[in-house]
Design a protein around this motif. Sequence first.
Motif, PDB file in Angstrom:
ATOM      1  N   PRO A   1     -77.093  34.849 -26.764  1.00  0.00           N
ATOM      2  CA  PRO A   1     -78.107  34.612 -25.733  1.00  0.00           C
ATOM      3  C   PRO A   1     -77.719  35.278 -24.418  1.00  0.00           C
ATOM      4  O   PRO A   1     -76.541  35.350 -24.066  1.00  0.00           O
ATOM      5  N   GLU A   2     -78.719  35.772 -23.739  1.00  0.00           N
ATOM      6  CA  GLU A   2     -78.460  36.376 -22.437  1.00  0.00           C
ATOM      7  C   GLU A   2     -78.486  35.284 -21.389  1.00  0.00           C
ATOM      8  O   GLU A   2     -79.477  34.568 -21.251  1.00  0.00           O
ATOM      9  N   VAL A   3     -77.418  35.135 -20.696  1.00  0.00           N
ATOM     10  CA  VAL A   3     -77.320  34.149 -19.637  1.00  0.00           C
ATOM     11  C   VAL A   3     -77.318  34.905 -18.318  1.00  0.00           C
ATOM     12  O   VAL A   3     -76.431  35.719 -18.078  1.00  0.00           O
ATOM     13  N   PRO A   4     -78.324  34.636 -17.501  1.00  0.00           N
ATOM     14  CA  PRO A   4     -78.352  35.363 -16.229  1.00  0.00           C
ATOM     15  C   PRO A   4     -77.195  34.936 -15.330  1.00  0.00           C
ATOM     16  O   PRO A   4     -76.834  33.774 -15.260  1.00  0.00           O
ATOM     17  N   THR A   5     -76.603  35.904 -14.719  1.00  0.00           N
ATOM     18  CA  THR A   5     -75.502  35.631 -13.805  1.00  0.00           C
ATOM     19  C   THR A   5     -76.079  35.605 -12.398  1.00  0.00           C
ATOM     20  O   THR A   5     -76.650  36.597 -11.940  1.00  0.00           O
ATOM     21  N   PRO A   6     -75.962  34.479 -11.722  1.00  0.00           N
ATOM     22  CA  PRO A   6     -76.528  34.404 -10.376  1.00  0.00           C
ATOM     23  C   PRO A   6     -75.736  35.266  -9.401  1.00  0.00           C
ATOM     24  O   PRO A   6     -74.531  35.432  -9.526  1.00  0.00           O
ATOM     25  N   ASP A   7     -76.448  35.819  -8.458  1.00  0.00           N
ATOM     26  CA  ASP A   7     -75.822  36.601  -7.403  1.00  0.00           C
ATOM     27  C   ASP A   7     -75.398  35.639  -6.295  1.00  0.00           C
ATOM     28  O   ASP A   7     -76.234  35.149  -5.540  1.00  0.00           O
ATOM     29  N   ILE A   8     -74.151  35.350  -6.241  1.00  0.00           N
ATOM     30  CA  ILE A   8     -73.661  34.394  -5.258  1.00  0.00           C
ATOM     31  C   ILE A   8     -72.663  35.100  -4.356  1.00  0.00           C
ATOM     32  O   ILE A   8     -71.732  35.756  -4.824  1.00  0.00           O
ATOM     33  N   ASP A   9     -72.874  34.942  -3.070  1.00  0.00           N
ATOM     34  CA  ASP A   9     -71.895  35.448  -2.111  1.00  0.00           C
ATOM     35  C   ASP A   9     -70.853  34.367  -1.897  1.00  0.00           C
ATOM     36  O   ASP A   9     -71.153  33.296  -1.381  1.00  0.00           O
ATOM     37  N   VAL A  10     -69.661  34.653  -2.336  1.00  0.00           N
ATOM     38  CA  VAL A  10     -68.577  33.701  -2.156  1.00  0.00           C
ATOM     39  C   VAL A  10     -67.737  34.189  -0.987  1.00  0.00           C
ATOM     40  O   VAL A  10     -67.138  35.265  -1.051  1.00  0.00           O
ATOM     41  N   PRO A  11     -67.717  33.410   0.071  1.00  0.00           N
ATOM     42  CA  PRO A  11     -66.922  33.846   1.219  1.00  0.00           C
ATOM     43  C   PRO A  11     -65.434  33.766   0.905  1.00  0.00           C
ATOM     44  O   PRO A  11     -64.959  32.822   0.296  1.00  0.00           O
ATOM     45  N   THR A  12     -64.745  34.803   1.259  1.00  0.00           N
ATOM     46  CA  THR A  12     -63.297  34.802   1.077  1.00  0.00           C
ATOM     47  C   THR A  12     -62.658  34.755   2.456  1.00  0.00           C
ATOM     48  O   THR A  12     -63.031  35.515   3.352  1.00  0.00           O
ATOM     49  N   PRO A  13     -61.727  33.876   2.620  1.00  0.00           N
ATOM     50  CA  PRO A  13     -61.102  33.758   3.945  1.00  0.00           C
ATOM     51  C   PRO A  13     -60.186  34.942   4.226  1.00  0.00           C
ATOM     52  O   PRO A  13     -59.573  35.512   3.325  1.00  0.00           O
TER      53      PRO A  13
END
Length: 101
Positions: free
Chosen positions: A81-93
Amino acid sequence: MRAMPIAAIAAALVLSLSACSDDSEGDAAACKKAIAEQMKAGAEGSKDKPASCKGLDDKTLERLFKEVISDSVKDIKVPTPEVPTPDIDVPTPDLDLPEVP
């Protein structure tokens, strides 16, 4: 699941084929082809030992069944199954880390 019926048919064929043996020579390639055809026919197919398998010993029959089963399992394609990967901006310190020598 297609693997369960294949395994059940293979077990039935192994038991029916190993029950009888013959002293005449058998053709392994023709036997393997006949076994594959019986497995494709499934429950509606013949449960009798193919004529081309007569004369083959139990060890050879078992090897042929294993080959046919592994070949048929290779042909089974399990859909992924194709699972969509969300576009998430993860802040890096921004860390001030010391240099590693």
